[in-house]
Motif scaffolding. Structure first.
Motif, PDB file in Angstrom:
ATOM      1  N   VAL A 287       0.863  -1.183   0.000  1.00 57.45           N
ATOM      2  CA  VAL A 287       0.000   0.000   0.000  1.00 57.45           C
ATOM      3  C   VAL A 287       0.898   1.231   0.000  1.00 57.45           C
ATOM      4  CG1 VAL A 287      -1.834  -1.206   1.257  1.00 57.45           C
ATOM      5  CG2 VAL A 287      -0.159   0.154   2.520  1.00 57.45           C
ATOM      6  N   SER A 288       0.316   2.391  -0.228  1.00 55.20           N
ATOM      7  CA  SER A 288       1.117   3.613  -0.215  1.00 55.20           C
ATOM      8  C   SER A 288       1.644   3.880   1.189  1.00 55.20           C
ATOM      9  CB  SER A 288       0.284   4.807  -0.692  1.00 55.20           C
ATOM     10  OG  SER A 288      -0.644   5.206   0.307  1.00 55.20           O
ATOM     11  N   THR A 291      -0.818   5.731   3.511  1.00 48.95           N
ATOM     12  CA  THR A 291      -1.903   4.835   3.920  1.00 48.95           C
ATOM     13  C   THR A 291      -1.440   3.875   5.002  1.00 48.95           C
ATOM     14  OG1 THR A 291      -3.008   4.944   1.768  1.00 48.95           O
ATOM     15  CG2 THR A 291      -3.462   3.015   3.127  1.00 48.95           C
ATOM     16  N   ASP A 295      -3.146   5.484   8.197  1.00 50.25           N
ATOM     17  CA  ASP A 295      -4.469   4.868   8.259  1.00 50.25           C
ATOM     18  C   ASP A 295      -4.466   3.468   8.865  1.00 50.25           C
ATOM     19  OD1 ASP A 295      -5.314   7.166   6.951  1.00 50.25           O
ATOM     20  OD2 ASP A 295      -5.146   6.266   4.961  1.00 50.25           O
ATOM     21  N   ASN A 450      -4.147   2.734  -4.296  1.00 48.98           N
ATOM     22  CA  ASN A 450      -2.742   3.142  -4.201  1.00 48.98           C
ATOM     23  C   ASN A 450      -2.398   4.283  -5.160  1.00 48.98           C
ATOM     24  OD1 ASN A 450      -2.050   1.365  -2.188  1.00 48.98           O
ATOM     25  ND2 ASN A 450      -1.133  -0.141  -3.538  1.00 48.98           N
ATOM     26  N   VAL A 452      -3.118   7.354  -5.536  1.00 47.29           N
ATOM     27  CA  VAL A 452      -3.734   8.481  -4.838  1.00 47.29           C
ATOM     28  C   VAL A 452      -3.697   9.731  -5.717  1.00 47.29           C
ATOM     29  CG1 VAL A 452      -3.598   9.975  -2.809  1.00 47.29           C
ATOM     30  CG2 VAL A 452      -3.124   7.519  -2.600  1.00 47.29           C
TER      31      VAL A 452
END
Length: 533
Positions: A287-288, A291, A295, A450, A452
């Motif tokens: 994932v980024s 994130t 998150d 991903n 974004v």
């Protein structure tokens, strides 16, 4: 509330997540891949979105890095259904007046065409390819190895010697326009190098743009720009099939909403449906970086210095992509020769040598470019299975400033600019369009979280966010401040592109358990001290 337990959880089934899961499954770990979307692949997916019988690659399409990557090649994906195919010609950059600079499959053919345009350029191009072949294997190993690449770097230095190694180091930080001016006289090599450099978000006068233009041109000359037969989703499908054949499990439609941390160690994940999965050994996140840390983990469980560095994290430019079903191939002004743009899988267009600078300046100033630089894919030319005989499945994308094209009117206006750019190089193009499918920056993010804001590189390729600075100040490695948690996405070194190295490096780190490397990382980077063992 359902609970299950595995050795490792991989969050995200993009190419890096799938490579990581393969590496762990090969080591005998019980692996579960959790993917929020209904299909695997991340930004390596294909579908029929324009017209029946026309296969479109939704995101990435051409894979020179995958073909050259020792990681991907080592997985033997042809044994799991993958077939690589190529267009007759690798790449072309065509101008509005019909001139085309062409990267052909054979070095001799590319050099001969460049020599005809400007005496001396053919010899200079051949010398550049010879330089590439000298450094190819140790350089790729160094690029795809966690930083610092000690062993590959030593091999590279032994092969080159000090003087040539310094020359390569200078190339790595040279702007692509300067590189082209130093080595060539004609416009052809300059178009090829600069167009390939702009596959990243580094401007043509920016430090580091030269290495990207050089690398993609040399890969094109070496391995071509191959595509998976049947669509990019076939590459993801082969990776997934290999995981399952080695005992791994993949679950789609399973969105991870949090990573559970106990005592500074990642111990599992929470899913949107309430399921909890315990990870006995590791969690790997494709994932980024924002994130993962903001998150899924939460900044409250991380060193304060990391939160401050994330505030400086820079995304790459946004992207808008248009897909077409065409009743006939594109009628290029340069002609229908298979050795020109008509036979090229990838075509660059929309700007000339100085237009690159104007385009990059617009992006830097947060202006939507009036004359966009386009990367166009002729997918049926590369793979005849992509659409009915005599037709063409094609697409083009271009970069726009982050946060731009926020409404339908601005998206439609930029799609019109893209159509105009193709029409200038191929009069009659519009008349051949059967159907059009548009993916705005917001659409790209909707299809793959991903991406974004439509950023396709997981963060800028600028030198200030590469190597030890990717994704934030650190050691250019997949380890994180949380024990047992590894960053396995393109947000980690070596960054964007479908090469699998980010996932492979994360899996290798997980298999090694961190050890002294992780303790040194935490001490020097995050200010958190661990007791020696």
């Amino acid at each position: 509330m359902a609970t299950e337990s595995v050795d490792a959880v991989v969050v995200g089934a993009g190419p890096n997540g799938l490579v990581a899961a393969n590496a762990l499954a090969d080591a005998g770990w019980e692996v579960l891949v959790l993917e929020a979307n209904d299909v695997v692949g991340g930004a390596v997916r294909s579908a029929e979105v324009t017209a029946p019988g026309f296969t479109t690659d939704l995101f990435s399409a051409f894979y020179p890095l995958a073909e050259a990557s020792p990681v991907i090649r080592g997985l033997d994906l042809p044994a799991y259904g993958l077939t690589w195919v190529q267009a007759p010609t690798v790449l072309a950059h065509t101008l509005d007046d019909g001139y085309a600079a062409v990267l052909r499959r054979r070095v001799e053919d590319t050099a001969a065409a460049l020599e005809a345009d400007a005496p001396g350029d053919g010899e200079a191009w051949t010398a550049m390819v010879e330089q590439w072949m000298r450094v190819r294997d140790p350089l790729l190993d160094a690029l795809f190895t966690p930083f610092p690449p000690i062993r590959p770097g030593a091999r590279l230095l032994r092969r080159l010697g000090t003087t040539q190694a310094l020359d390569l180091a200078r190339l790595a930080v040279t702007p692509v326009r300067r590189l082209a001016d130093e080595r060539f006289r004609g416009i052809g090599p300059k178009l090829l190098l600069t167009g390939n450099a702009l596959h990243t978000d580094i401007p043509p006068d920016g430090a580091g743009s030269g290495i990207f233009g050089w690398l993609l041109c040399m890969l094109g000359q070496d391995v071509g720009f191959p595509v998976p037969q049947g669509g990019s989703g076939e590459l993801a499908g082969a990776l997934a099939a290999r995981i399952r054949s080695h005992g791994g499990d993949i679950r789609t439609g399973a969105r991870v909403t949090g990573i559970e941390v106990r005592g500074d160690r990642a111990c599992g994940v929470r899913l949107a449906d309430g399921t909890r999965v315990t990870a006995r050994r590791a969690v790997l996140a494709d994932v980024s970086a924002p994130t993962l840390y903001r998150d899924l983990v939460g900044l409250g469980k991380l060193p304060g210095s990391l939160a401050r560095q994330l505030d400086r994290f820079q995304w790459d430019d946004a992207t808008i992509k248009v897909d077409w079903a065409l009743r006939e191939p594109i009628p290029w002004r340069a002609g229908d020769s298979p050795t020109g743009p008509a036979g090229a899988g990838t075509v660059h267009l929309g700007v000339d040598d100085t237009g690159f600078v104007d385009f990059a300046a617009d992006l830097s100033a947060k202006r939507t470019p009036r004359r966009p630089f386009l990367l166009l894919g002729q997918m049926t030319t590369a793979d005849p299975s992509r659409s009915p005989a005599g037709t063409e499945s094609a697409w083009a994308y271009t970069h726009v400033p982050v946060g731009s094209l926020g409404d339908r009117e601005s998206v439609a206006a930029h799609v019109e600019r893209m159509h105009e750019a193709v029409e200038r190089c191929a009069p009659g193009f519009r008349d051949r369009i059967l159907a059009t499918h548009v993916q705005s920056p917001a659409d790209l993010q909707d299809r793959d979280a991903n991406l974004v804001g439509g950023a396709i590189n997981a963060g800028t390729s600028g030198l200030h966010q590469q190597l030890v600075f990717r994704p934030v100040l650190g050691l250019g490695r997949p380890e994180t401040p949380v024990e047992g948690l590894y960053l396995a996405s393109a947000a980690a070194h070596p960054g964007g592109g479908v090469h699998g190295a980010c996932g492979w490096n994360a899996a290798r780190a997980a298999l090694g358990g961190g050890g002294p490397v992780r303790r040194r990382l935490l001490r020097t980077t995050w200010g958190r001290l661990l007791p020696d063992e």
